[in-house]
Design an enzyme around this catalytic site. Structure first.
Site, PDB file in Angstrom:
ATOM      1  CG  ASP A 102     -38.895 -14.708  50.189  1.00 58.94           C
ATOM      2  OD1 ASP A 102     -37.798 -14.199  49.909  1.00 58.94           O
ATOM      3  OD2 ASP A 102     -39.825 -14.083  50.726  1.00 58.94           O
ATOM      4  CG  ASP A 116     -50.071 -12.071  47.416  1.00 58.61           C
ATOM      5  OD1 ASP A 116     -49.095 -11.389  47.072  1.00 58.61           O
ATOM      6  OD2 ASP A 116     -50.451 -12.176  48.600  1.00 58.61           O
ATOM      7  CG  ASN A 159     -40.675  -8.746  58.404  1.00 57.96           C
ATOM      8  OD1 ASN A 159     -39.988  -8.370  59.346  1.00 57.96           O
ATOM      9  ND2 ASN A 159     -40.343  -8.539  57.144  1.00 57.96           N
ATOM     10  CG  LEU A 168     -35.525 -12.491  33.941  1.00 56.37           C
ATOM     11  CD1 LEU A 168     -35.199 -13.170  32.621  1.00 56.37           C
ATOM     12  CD2 LEU A 168     -34.984 -11.073  33.958  1.00 56.37           C
ATOM     13  CB  ALA A 224     -44.505 -12.946  33.532  1.00 55.12           C
ATOM     14  CD  GLU A 277     -37.075  -8.324  54.664  1.00 53.59           C
ATOM     15  OE1 GLU A 277     -37.443  -9.154  55.518  1.00 53.59           O
ATOM     16  OE2 GLU A 277     -37.806  -7.958  53.743  1.00 53.59           O
ATOM     17  CB  THR A 301     -46.434 -11.694  48.926  1.00 49.95           C
ATOM     18  OG1 THR A 301     -47.147 -10.508  48.608  1.00 49.95           O
ATOM     19  CG2 THR A 301     -45.584 -11.466  50.174  1.00 49.95           C
ATOM     20  CB  ALA A 302     -43.459 -15.447  49.721  1.00 47.04           C
TER      21      ALA A 302
HETATM   22  O1  RIB Z   1     -40.309 -11.443  50.257  1.00 47.99           O
HETATM   23  C1  RIB Z   1     -41.578 -11.209  50.823  1.00 47.99           C
HETATM   24  C2  RIB Z   1     -41.427 -10.681  52.215  1.00 47.99           C
HETATM   25  O2  RIB Z   1     -40.851  -9.402  52.164  1.00 47.99           O
HETATM   26  C3  RIB Z   1     -42.717 -10.491  52.961  1.00 47.99           C
HETATM   27  O3  RIB Z   1     -43.128 -11.643  53.626  1.00 47.99           O
HETATM   28  C4  RIB Z   1     -42.424  -9.320  53.871  1.00 47.99           C
HETATM   29  O4  RIB Z   1     -42.376  -9.653  55.211  1.00 47.99           O
HETATM   30  C5  RIB Z   1     -41.102  -8.754  53.379  1.00 47.99           C
HETATM   31  O5  RIB Z   1     -40.088  -9.077  54.213  1.00 47.99           O
END
Ligand code: RIB
Length: 313
Positions: free
Chosen positions: A257, A251, A18, A226, A228, A146, A253-254
């Site tokens: 991942d 942030d 994405n 979990l 924090a 996804e 995000t990721a």
């Molecule tokens: O896990 C984070 C990701 O979830 C983001 O990069 C976004 O693209 C979504 O897929």
């Protein structure tokens, strides 16, 4: 199912790519409210691509299977994979837009993500079968949700026939068939665990109960992140909890991942699952201290490499 160290072969990642459109705001707006944000940025993302990049930056050899559109975002998304050393020969191109994610990041670092799958939605079982050799020859198969579930079914079938262990991160969460839950490593956060196990997950005892339920449903090892509060490992050897590494949250995000990337890289090096989880948590702590998805994922040399002790559960 295999729990011996992974072979030094490549890791196959089947998943999404994405472009993340990220807006930072002081807080999320109410319905009907217009709110003034501050920074806007475009970052390469997608759970599949993030995990592929994280595995590669943290030390694994990676081949990705996925689909991009024929738009301008596709060029940057492919370049970022290549720069991370991820083989993208099986990332095909479809007519139309690439996947995008609209991400709102609050000043406390928490995010809210909305997706339009674009080309990710047209990845098919046939595309996966075209890459069957890469999956069958892998040390580990890594998948998320996804892309259409038929892709997972197809990839799992190839992996099982070839004896390749599977790490599955069922995100975004949805109810799963026993066939999809019967994997070597199931990696979930609290929300995903609650939805898939059908149990509340509001504290650590509830998280353990949900993880045990997921094991009964077929997952050999459950890794439950979990936030924090760190992460749980629930497997045949019992339940262990590892605290999160101290960090400053910019942030999130990721983070998940990156955790997966660290776990995979550690397993591929022959680490125990406990050491691999700690590697994943060290890497995730760095990711949350930086903005964006792929730009925030650290390289291996940035990690301290020190294990932490498991705490009581
Ligand atoms: O896990 C984070 C990701 O979830 C983001 O990069 C976004 O693209 C979504 O897929």
């Amino acid at each position: 199912m295999s729990h011996s160290p992974l072979s030094p072969r490549h890791v196959a990642v089947v998943g999404s790519l994405n472009m993340d459109l990220v807006l930072r705001v002081p807080r999320s707006p109410q319905a009907g409210e217009t709110l003034l944000g501050h920074d806007f940025a475009l970052h390469p993302g997608g759970k599949g691509a993030n995990q592929a990049v994280a595995c590669a930056r943290l030390g694994a050899t990676v081949k990705m299977i996925g689909k991009l559109g024929d738009d301008v975002f596709a060029i940057q998304l492919r370049e970022t994979l290549g720069a991370a050393g991820v083989n993208h020969d099986h990332v095909r191109t479809a007519n139309g837009p690439s996947g995008i994610a609209m991400i709102v990041v609050e000043d406390n670092g928490q995010n809210r993500i909305m997706l339009a799958p674009g080309a990710n939605g047209s990845l098919s079982a046939a595309d996966v079968q075209n890459a069957a050799g890469e999956i069958a020859g892998a040390a580990l198969l890594v998948c998320q949700l996804e892309v259409p579930t038929e892709c997972m079914q197809s990839a799992f079938e190839v992996a099982r026939q070839a004896g390749v262990p599977i790490l599955f991160n069922p995100a975004p969460a949805m109810p799963l068939t026993p066939e999809l839950l019967s994997v070597d490593y199931l990696v979930v956060n609290e929300t995903e665990a609650a939805l898939i196990a059908g149990l509340p997950v509001n504290d650590r005892p509830q998280a353990i109960a949900a993880a045990e339920q997921l094991r009964q449903a077929g997952a050999a090892t459950v890794l439950l992140t979990l936030g924090a509060d760190g992460a749980l490992i629930v497997d045949a050897a019992g339940t262990r909890h590892y605290p999160a590494c101290p960090t400053r949250v910019v942030d999130t995000t990721a983070a998940g991942d990156t955790f997966i990337g660290g776990v995979v890289a550690g397993l591929q090096e022959g680490m125990s699952i406990d050491s691999a989880v700690q590697l994943g948590m060290q890497a995730a702590a760095i990711t949350v201290s930086r903005p964006g998805a792929q730009p925030s994922i650290p390289f291996r040399h940035e990690l301290s490499g020190q294990d932490t002790a498991a705490s009581g559960v």
